[in-house]
Design a protein around this motif. Sequence first.
Motif, PDB file in Angstrom:
ATOM      1  N   SER A   7     146.826  93.744 -55.129  1.00  0.00           N
ATOM      2  CA  SER A   7     147.839  92.754 -54.438  1.00  0.00           C
ATOM      3  C   SER A   7     147.042  91.504 -53.725  1.00  0.00           C
ATOM      4  N   VAL A   8     147.175  90.412 -54.584  1.00  0.00           N
ATOM      5  CA  VAL A   8     146.763  89.211 -54.354  1.00  0.00           C
ATOM      6  C   VAL A   8     147.491  88.071 -54.350  1.00  0.00           C
ATOM      7  N   ALA A   9     146.997  86.738 -53.720  1.00  0.00           N
ATOM      8  CA  ALA A   9     147.707  85.782 -53.539  1.00  0.00           C
ATOM      9  C   ALA A   9     147.261  84.773 -54.694  1.00  0.00           C
ATOM     10  N   PHE A  15     146.233  80.180 -59.855  1.00  0.00           N
ATOM     11  CA  PHE A  15     144.864  80.338 -59.660  1.00  0.00           C
ATOM     12  C   PHE A  15     144.650  81.194 -58.426  1.00  0.00           C
ATOM     13  N   MET A  16     143.510  81.890 -58.265  1.00  0.00           N
ATOM     14  CA  MET A  16     143.373  82.764 -57.070  1.00  0.00           C
ATOM     15  C   MET A  16     142.340  82.437 -56.137  1.00  0.00           C
ATOM     16  N   ALA A  17     141.790  81.167 -56.657  1.00  0.00           N
ATOM     17  CA  ALA A  17     140.616  80.715 -55.595  1.00  0.00           C
ATOM     18  C   ALA A  17     140.369  79.312 -56.144  1.00  0.00           C
ATOM     19  N   GLN A  37     141.916  73.986 -49.525  1.00  0.00           N
ATOM     20  CA  GLN A  37     142.733  74.467 -50.518  1.00  0.00           C
ATOM     21  C   GLN A  37     142.783  76.059 -50.365  1.00  0.00           C
ATOM     22  N   TRP A  38     141.653  76.847 -50.088  1.00  0.00           N
ATOM     23  CA  TRP A  38     141.928  78.178 -49.858  1.00  0.00           C
ATOM     24  C   TRP A  38     142.682  78.341 -48.760  1.00  0.00           C
ATOM     25  N   MET A  39     142.707  77.563 -47.569  1.00  0.00           N
ATOM     26  CA  MET A  39     143.699  77.921 -46.472  1.00  0.00           C
ATOM     27  C   MET A  39     145.124  77.815 -46.822  1.00  0.00           C
ATOM     28  N   GLY A  83     134.859  93.097 -57.038  1.00  0.00           N
ATOM     29  CA  GLY A  83     133.609  92.303 -57.778  1.00  0.00           C
ATOM     30  C   GLY A  83     132.697  91.798 -56.775  1.00  0.00           C
ATOM     31  N   LYS A  84     131.470  91.551 -57.531  1.00  0.00           N
ATOM     32  CA  LYS A  84     130.379  91.199 -56.374  1.00  0.00           C
ATOM     33  C   LYS A  84     130.611  89.622 -56.124  1.00  0.00           C
ATOM     34  N   SER A  85     131.284  88.916 -56.591  1.00  0.00           N
ATOM     35  CA  SER A  85     131.540  87.589 -56.176  1.00  0.00           C
ATOM     36  C   SER A  85     132.577  87.508 -54.959  1.00  0.00           C
ATOM     37  N   MET A  86     133.665  88.623 -54.824  1.00  0.00           N
ATOM     38  CA  MET A  86     134.169  88.688 -53.639  1.00  0.00           C
ATOM     39  C   MET A  86     133.450  89.231 -52.491  1.00  0.00           C
ATOM     40  N   PHE A  87     132.650  90.197 -52.926  1.00  0.00           N
ATOM     41  CA  PHE A  87     131.925  90.960 -51.955  1.00  0.00           C
ATOM     42  C   PHE A  87     130.948  89.922 -51.243  1.00  0.00           C
ATOM     43  N   VAL A 106     131.606  98.300 -54.806  1.00  0.00           N
ATOM     44  CA  VAL A 106     131.435  96.912 -55.299  1.00  0.00           C
ATOM     45  C   VAL A 106     130.804  97.004 -56.839  1.00  0.00           C
ATOM     46  N   VAL A 107     131.398  96.375 -57.787  1.00  0.00           N
ATOM     47  CA  VAL A 107     130.984  96.577 -59.156  1.00  0.00           C
ATOM     48  C   VAL A 107     129.724  95.214 -59.167  1.00  0.00           C
ATOM     49  N   THR A 108     128.637  95.828 -59.641  1.00  0.00           N
ATOM     50  CA  THR A 108     127.422  94.571 -59.740  1.00  0.00           C
ATOM     51  C   THR A 108     126.497  95.118 -60.441  1.00  0.00           C
ATOM     52  N   HIS A 109     125.604  94.150 -60.949  1.00  0.00           N
ATOM     53  CA  HIS A 109     124.354  94.380 -61.622  1.00  0.00           C
ATOM     54  C   HIS A 109     123.289  94.727 -60.668  1.00  0.00           C
ATOM     55  N   GLY A 178     140.529  76.025 -60.619  1.00  0.00           N
ATOM     56  CA  GLY A 178     139.909  77.087 -59.899  1.00  0.00           C
ATOM     57  C   GLY A 178     139.843  78.236 -60.926  1.00  0.00           C
ATOM     58  N   THR A 179     139.867  79.504 -60.071  1.00  0.00           N
ATOM     59  CA  THR A 179     139.768  80.799 -60.727  1.00  0.00           C
ATOM     60  C   THR A 179     141.059  81.258 -61.102  1.00  0.00           C
ATOM     61  N   PRO A 180     141.298  81.253 -62.513  1.00  0.00           N
ATOM     62  CA  PRO A 180     142.729  81.839 -62.921  1.00  0.00           C
ATOM     63  C   PRO A 180     142.610  83.303 -62.758  1.00  0.00           C
TER      64      PRO A 180
HETATM   65  N1  LIG Z   1     143.762  84.997 -53.972  1.00  0.00           N
HETATM   66  C1  LIG Z   1     143.342  86.149 -53.440  1.00  0.00           C
HETATM   67  O1  LIG Z   1     144.012  86.915 -52.922  1.00  0.00           O
HETATM   68  C2  LIG Z   1     141.881  86.718 -53.639  1.00  0.00           C
HETATM   69  C3  LIG Z   1     141.685  88.140 -53.465  1.00  0.00           C
HETATM   70  C4  LIG Z   1     140.355  88.443 -53.751  1.00  0.00           C
HETATM   71  C5  LIG Z   1     139.310  87.607 -54.166  1.00  0.00           C
HETATM   72  N2  LIG Z   1     139.615  86.108 -54.542  1.00  0.00           N
HETATM   73  C6  LIG Z   1     138.570  85.242 -54.756  1.00  0.00           C
HETATM   74  O2  LIG Z   1     138.266  85.546 -56.048  1.00  0.00           O
HETATM   75  C7  LIG Z   1     136.956  84.989 -56.248  1.00  0.00           C
HETATM   76  C8  LIG Z   1     136.026  85.836 -56.825  1.00  0.00           C
HETATM   77  O3  LIG Z   1     136.540  86.296 -58.113  1.00  0.00           O
HETATM   78  P1  LIG Z   1     135.544  86.268 -59.506  1.00  0.00           P
HETATM   79  O4  LIG Z   1     136.362  86.484 -60.673  1.00  0.00           O
HETATM   80  O5  LIG Z   1     134.850  84.868 -59.617  1.00  0.00           O
HETATM   81  O6  LIG Z   1     134.527  87.415 -59.194  1.00  0.00           O
HETATM   82  P2  LIG Z   1     134.576  89.012 -58.947  1.00  0.00           P
HETATM   83  O7  LIG Z   1     135.511  89.584 -59.987  1.00  0.00           O
HETATM   84  O8  LIG Z   1     134.677  89.201 -57.556  1.00  0.00           O
HETATM   85  O9  LIG Z   1     133.031  89.297 -59.280  1.00  0.00           O
HETATM   86  C9  LIG Z   1     132.637  89.222 -60.407  1.00  0.00           C
HETATM   87  C10 LIG Z   1     131.217  89.738 -60.335  1.00  0.00           C
HETATM   88  O10 LIG Z   1     131.098  90.883 -60.171  1.00  0.00           O
HETATM   89  C11 LIG Z   1     129.921  91.467 -61.009  1.00  0.00           C
HETATM   90  N3  LIG Z   1     130.620  92.300 -62.205  1.00  0.00           N
HETATM   91  C12 LIG Z   1     131.893  91.898 -62.822  1.00  0.00           C
HETATM   92  N4  LIG Z   1     132.014  92.782 -63.753  1.00  0.00           N
HETATM   93  C13 LIG Z   1     130.965  93.638 -63.875  1.00  0.00           C
HETATM   94  C14 LIG Z   1     130.696  94.520 -64.860  1.00  0.00           C
HETATM   95  N5  LIG Z   1     131.404  94.797 -65.809  1.00  0.00           N
HETATM   96  N6  LIG Z   1     129.483  95.211 -64.681  1.00  0.00           N
HETATM   97  C15 LIG Z   1     128.595  94.857 -63.682  1.00  0.00           C
HETATM   98  N7  LIG Z   1     128.999  93.832 -62.615  1.00  0.00           N
HETATM   99  C16 LIG Z   1     129.990  92.974 -62.986  1.00  0.00           C
HETATM  100  C17 LIG Z   1     129.305  90.440 -61.435  1.00  0.00           C
HETATM  101  O11 LIG Z   1     128.393  90.146 -60.552  1.00  0.00           O
HETATM  102  P3  LIG Z   1     126.637  90.203 -60.617  1.00  0.00           P
HETATM  103  O12 LIG Z   1     126.468  90.136 -61.917  1.00  0.00           O
HETATM  104  O13 LIG Z   1     126.261  89.300 -59.537  1.00  0.00           O
HETATM  105  O14 LIG Z   1     126.379  91.625 -60.297  1.00  0.00           O
HETATM  106  C18 LIG Z   1     130.374  89.258 -61.503  1.00  0.00           C
HETATM  107  O15 LIG Z   1     129.674  87.883 -61.545  1.00  0.00           O
HETATM  108  C19 LIG Z   1     136.321  84.612 -54.714  1.00  0.00           C
HETATM  109  O16 LIG Z   1     136.447  83.121 -54.691  1.00  0.00           O
HETATM  110  C20 LIG Z   1     137.566  85.442 -53.978  1.00  0.00           C
HETATM  111  O17 LIG Z   1     137.762  84.810 -52.692  1.00  0.00           O
HETATM  112  C21 LIG Z   1     140.899  85.746 -54.062  1.00  0.00           C
END
Ligand SMILES: NC(=O)c1ccc[n+]([C@@H]2O[C@H](COP(=O)([O-])OP(=O)(O)OC[C@H]3O[C@@H](n4cnc5c(N)ncnc54)[C@H](OP(=O)(O)O)[C@@H]3O)[C@@H](O)[C@H]2O)c1
Length: 213
Positions: A7-9, A15-17, A37-39, A83-87, A106-109, A178-180
């Motif tokens: 469930s996301v905006a 774009f979600m970010a 823009q985020w706000m 994902g790690k970026s959200m975290f 949190v899925v991350t390397h 942004g991030t599609p």
């Molecule tokens: N609009 C909304 O409701 C909403 C909701 C949630 C998030 N967001 C925004 O979305 C953005 C983040 O999205 P994103 O797509 O850039 O990133 P993400 O999905 O949050 O995280 C991607 C990161 O997770 C790790 N990862 C992903 N797949 C992996 C795999 N198969 N194995 C191991 N690690 C893996 C990697 O980090 P490492 O390599 O560093 O470990 C990768 O760079 C943020 O700006 C957040 O604020 C928006």
Amino acid sequence: MSKVFFSVAVSVDGFMAPEGMKLEHAHDPAYKDWMAQWMELQQWAFHQQFFRENLKLGKGGETGPTNTFLQQIFERTGVSIMGKSMFSGGEHAWPEEAPFHTPVFVVTHEQRQPWPRPGGTTFYFVGDPETAMRQAREVAGDKDIRIAGGASIIQQYLNAGLVDEFWVTVPPVFLGGGTPLFAGIDREKIGLELGEIISTPRVTHVNYTVTRR
Ligand SMILES: NC(=O)c1ccc[n+]([C@@H]2O[C@H](COP(=O)([O-])OP(=O)(O)OC[C@H]3O[C@@H](n4cnc5c(N)ncnc54)[C@H](OP(=O)(O)O)[C@@H]3O)[C@@H](O)[C@H]2O)c1
């Protein structure tokens, strides 16, 4: 059995970010105007009583259909995966009592020890989406598994056929880049059926059931 959902905006243009919302610019909200823009994308949530209380933003707020929507999403969630970026974006922004109150995988390397927070949230760091899902199923109980975001993690679970249904909340906003949310979806395998629609003055919440073609 637990359902897997997200469930996301998302902006009207998908774009979600915003473009400038990257970790390296977290302390520079003027960079490409990312904070404003985020706000614009998220301000509907900041008006809601449940969201305000959960993020410790203070009392008050609306109690209409969007508030009920947010509360129901929270109550059905037994565990989250992100994902790690959200975290990394939330790590410094969430209050000490992080707003999940469940286990979060949190899925991350990166290898890192679990990070328990007051109020019941513990972040566990796992190396791949399959392990995260397996561990999430073990702790979900009779509640659902929420893929919290971001886009990369949502797309991987969608393409793996592991998402049952999802909600998109669409405010009347263009981000222009942004991030599609839905880049690289495998339309040969993944289809959609339209579900419930909740229309409010601020946003539209749309539910889709994911089908396998
Ligand atoms: N609009 C909304 O409701 C909403 C909701 C949630 C998030 N967001 C925004 O979305 C953005 C983040 O999205 P994103 O797509 O850039 O990133 P993400 O999905 O949050 O995280 C991607 C990161 O997770 C790790 N990862 C992903 N797949 C992996 C795999 N198969 N194995 C191991 N690690 C893996 C990697 O980090 P490492 O390599 O560093 O470990 C990768 O760079 C943020 O700006 C957040 O604020 C928006």
